[in-house]
Design a protein around this motif. Structure first.
Motif, PDB file in Angstrom:
ATOM      1  N   LEU A 120       0.836  -1.209   0.000  1.00  0.00           N
ATOM      2  CA  LEU A 120       0.000   0.000   0.000  1.00  0.00           C
ATOM      3  C   LEU A 120       0.871   1.259   0.000  1.00  0.00           C
ATOM      4  CD1 LEU A 120      -3.092  -0.619   2.310  1.00  0.00           C
ATOM      5  CD2 LEU A 120      -2.643  -1.406  -0.011  1.00  0.00           C
ATOM      6  N   LYS A 121       1.963   1.194   0.751  1.00  0.00           N
ATOM      7  CA  LYS A 121       2.881   2.351   0.800  1.00  0.00           C
ATOM      8  C   LYS A 121       3.503   2.604  -0.568  1.00  0.00           C
ATOM      9  CE  LYS A 121       4.574   2.115   5.469  1.00  0.00           C
ATOM     10  NZ  LYS A 121       5.419   1.094   6.068  1.00  0.00           N
ATOM     11  N   ILE A 122       3.959   1.517  -1.193  1.00  0.00           N
ATOM     12  CA  ILE A 122       4.587   1.649  -2.519  1.00  0.00           C
ATOM     13  C   ILE A 122       3.576   2.194  -3.529  1.00  0.00           C
ATOM     14  CG2 ILE A 122       5.619   0.342  -4.432  1.00  0.00           C
ATOM     15  CD1 ILE A 122       6.798  -1.540  -2.215  1.00  0.00           C
ATOM     16  N   LEU A 123       2.356   1.693  -3.451  1.00  0.00           N
ATOM     17  CA  LEU A 123       1.310   2.169  -4.370  1.00  0.00           C
ATOM     18  C   LEU A 123       1.084   3.667  -4.183  1.00  0.00           C
ATOM     19  CD1 LEU A 123      -1.323  -0.721  -4.260  1.00  0.00           C
ATOM     20  CD2 LEU A 123      -0.214   0.179  -6.316  1.00  0.00           C
ATOM     21  N   LYS A 124       1.097   4.091  -2.943  1.00  0.00           N
ATOM     22  CA  LYS A 124       0.847   5.501  -2.654  1.00  0.00           C
ATOM     23  C   LYS A 124       2.017   6.363  -3.124  1.00  0.00           C
ATOM     24  CE  LYS A 124      -0.720   8.394   1.118  1.00  0.00           C
ATOM     25  NZ  LYS A 124      -0.935   8.450   2.567  1.00  0.00           N
ATOM     26  N   GLU A 125       3.236   5.929  -2.750  1.00  0.00           N
ATOM     27  CA  GLU A 125       4.407   6.757  -3.037  1.00  0.00           C
ATOM     28  C   GLU A 125       4.810   6.731  -4.506  1.00  0.00           C
ATOM     29  OE1 GLU A 125       7.247   5.338  -0.173  1.00  0.00           O
ATOM     30  OE2 GLU A 125       6.045   6.176   1.484  1.00  0.00           O
ATOM     31  N   GLN A 126       4.755   5.548  -5.113  1.00  0.00           N
ATOM     32  CA  GLN A 126       5.291   5.448  -6.481  1.00  0.00           C
ATOM     33  C   GLN A 126       4.219   5.475  -7.560  1.00  0.00           C
ATOM     34  OE1 GLN A 126       8.623   2.800  -7.075  1.00  0.00           O
ATOM     35  NE2 GLN A 126       8.800   2.498  -4.867  1.00  0.00           N
ATOM     36  N   CYS A 127       2.980   5.172  -7.195  1.00  0.00           N
ATOM     37  CA  CYS A 127       1.933   5.111  -8.231  1.00  0.00           C
ATOM     38  C   CYS A 127       0.814   6.111  -7.967  1.00  0.00           C
ATOM     39  CB  CYS A 127       1.346   3.709  -8.320  1.00  0.00           C
ATOM     40  SG  CYS A 127       2.569   2.410  -8.436  1.00  0.00           S
ATOM     41  N   LYS A 128       0.950   6.863  -6.885  1.00  0.00           N
ATOM     42  CA  LYS A 128      -0.105   7.826  -6.519  1.00  0.00           C
ATOM     43  C   LYS A 128      -1.483   7.168  -6.437  1.00  0.00           C
ATOM     44  CE  LYS A 128       2.966  11.225  -6.911  1.00  0.00           C
ATOM     45  NZ  LYS A 128       3.975  10.514  -6.110  1.00  0.00           N
ATOM     46  N   MET A 129      -1.515   5.953  -5.909  1.00  0.00           N
ATOM     47  CA  MET A 129      -2.802   5.267  -5.756  1.00  0.00           C
ATOM     48  C   MET A 129      -3.048   5.019  -4.281  1.00  0.00           C
ATOM     49  SD  MET A 129      -2.757   2.364  -8.678  1.00  0.00           S
ATOM     50  CE  MET A 129      -4.356   2.253  -9.434  1.00  0.00           C
ATOM     51  N   HIS A 130      -4.195   5.424  -3.814  1.00  0.00           N
ATOM     52  CA  HIS A 130      -4.492   5.243  -2.406  1.00  0.00           C
ATOM     53  C   HIS A 130      -5.445   4.054  -2.213  1.00  0.00           C
ATOM     54  CE1 HIS A 130      -5.222   6.078   1.781  1.00  0.00           C
ATOM     55  NE2 HIS A 130      -6.518   5.982   1.542  1.00  0.00           N
TER      56      HIS A 130
END
Ligand code: 4AD
Ligand code: MG
Length: 440
Positions: free
Chosen positions: A293-303
């Protein structure tokens, strides 16, 4: 088909062997892959199980009457050819046979598949489309992958073991069960072998299978079939890391086998082997769901809100960050199956893992350590809205000498799709079954 290297007692060689021989007299047989001709010469590209080979039939060489027969040859007619082979750079596979004599074995009149047909038409004519070079290449790679899966586990002391396909209970959620009329009763088609493999680990300890699984999922996606081949393993005394190691190990072994034996088939499919090499040479990144979830948020701008299962689009985004499959672990207990064991001291997450293939091919493996506490199992079944009826045989596995154990299931067609670089999972199986297609 003739055995490679030996020829048949009539002297036929496979096309691959004839080309290996390279010069001199050969006899080959197969089907017309392409044909074109003029008044005095007919070019027939012959196809067999191994390759294609250009055969040139000249009126001068075979005589007027035979040439008239050759002239009528259409795509997919079968024939036997005797002649002399030689290298020819202009020919489609680099060799050419000057035909001395031939026999038409089966004629073909207007083969229905011509160029540029829609995927739906090709599925309607699947029984004929299997002859295409594309399908032949996929079938060969698929067979190698089945073999490699068995080879990996046979080589590590696992026993091939089979569960029934008619099963009385669910394992992966009641909503995707296929109900079958069973005389006067109702039963279900297997979603997995798991609940019948767990009892058997108390007998042999280390088991694997490759068998069909059935999912009544209405989803019409490029990665769902209603009938797919499920390669599963289950073993006693397993720990969560060991389960992941075997998943990674078997995938590496399967991909390596394809790279070693199927360069030609990958080329026919337009699949760049470089895309697969990292999966053999590099370790698969492992991350918890919370890390993901962190990677998605930081690298893909997906929450993604903690507690929600990863959806296809999130898995796809995540997979695009890596050039090998990734292993996502410790999903929220609430989104995973009833049998997954909680992480020690953290009942909110489970010792479950999903392997997500690169390039957006989705989940290829789902596995876990199994809950051993009978009361927890029962409560989780009830929480999932299931009845306890029918599971008593399974509960016995926790009553008599329960041991830590676990395993995983790998979707063969998902892995074949990824390795072959297919647009749709339907091409990873000879006769695909989906909500809208169950013929031919
Ligand atoms: O994640 P799943 O549902 O896990 C199980 O069935 C476990 N009982 C396996 C086990 O631990 N023994 O399914 C396992 C794999 C998925 O990761 C996916 O690759 C494939 O099966 N799969 C499908 N493949 C094609 N079409 C479908 N409808 C599929 N559903 C699952
Ligand atoms: Mg799963």
């Amino acid at each position: 088909m003739t055995t490679e290297g030996k020829g048949t007692k009539e002297g036929f060689l496979t096309i691959a062997d004839a080309m290996k021989q390279g010069t001199g007299a050969v006899a080959v047989r197969g089907w017309v892959y392409r044909e074109r001709g003029s008044a005095a010469v007919k070019f027939v590209v012959l196809r067999d199980g191994t390759d294609i080979l250009q055969c040139v039939i000249k009126k001068d060489a075979v005589g007027e009457e035979k040439f008239a027969e050759a002239d009528k040859l259409q795509v997919e007619a079968s024939l036997e050819v005797h002649g002399t082979i030689k290298e020819d750079k202009r020919a489609p596979s680099g060799y050419e046979v000057a035909v001395e004599s031939f026999t038409v074995v089966g004629t073909s009149d207007q083969f229905p598949i011509t160029k540029d047909q829609s995927p739906e038409f090709l599925l309607d004519k699947r029984h004929l489309w299997l002859r295409s070079r594309k399908m032949q290449a996929i079938l060969k790679i698929r067979a190698t992958m089945f073999h490699a899966f068995r080879e990996y586990f046979d080589g590590r002391g696992f026993l091939e073991y089979h569960s029934p396909m008619f099963q009385a209970t669910q394992c992966e959620g009641g909503s995707s069960l296929f109900a079958v009329k069973y005389f006067d009763a109702v039963t279900y088609l297997a979603q997995t072998w798991q609940l019948y493999a767990e009892p058997a680990i108390f007998s042999y300890e280390k088991l694997y299978t490759i068998a069909p699984s059935f999912r009544a999922e209405k989803s019409k996606t490029s990665r769902h079939l209603t009938e797919y081949w499920h390669a599963e393993m289950e073993y006693a005394w397993a720990d969560f890391k060991g389960i992941q190691d075997h998943g990674e190990g078997v995938i590496k072994h399967m991909v390596a086998a394809v790279l070693e034996r199927h360069r030609k088939e990958l080329e026919i499919l337009g699949r760049d082997p470089k895309k697969l090499e990292p999966s053999v040479s590099k370790p698969f990144p492992r991350m918890t769901y919370t890390d993901a979830l962190k990677i998605l948020k930081e690298q893909c701008k997906m929450h993604v809100e903690w507690g929600k299962d990863l959806r296809t689009i999130e898995e796809d985004k995540l997979s695009q960050l890596y050039d090998t499959p990734i292993i996502v672990t410790e999903y929220p207990t609430a989104v995973k199956a009833f049998y997954m064991k909680a992480v020690d001291g953290h009942p909110e997450v489970v010792q479950g893992c999903d392997f997500i293939a690169p390039e957006g091919y989705g989940e290829i493996i789902g596995g876990s350590a199994r809950e051993t506490d009978l009361e927890v199992l029962k409560r989780r079944l009830l929480d999932a809205g299931e009845k306890l009826e029918g599971y008593d045989y399974y509960f016995d596995t926790r009553r008599y000498g329960s041991v830590p154990h676990g395993g995983f299931g790998l979707g063969m067609e998902r892995v074949v799709s990824w390795v072959c670089g297919l647009d749709s999972i339907k091409d990873a199986i000879p006769f695909p079954r989906t909500p809208l297609r169950w013929t031919p």
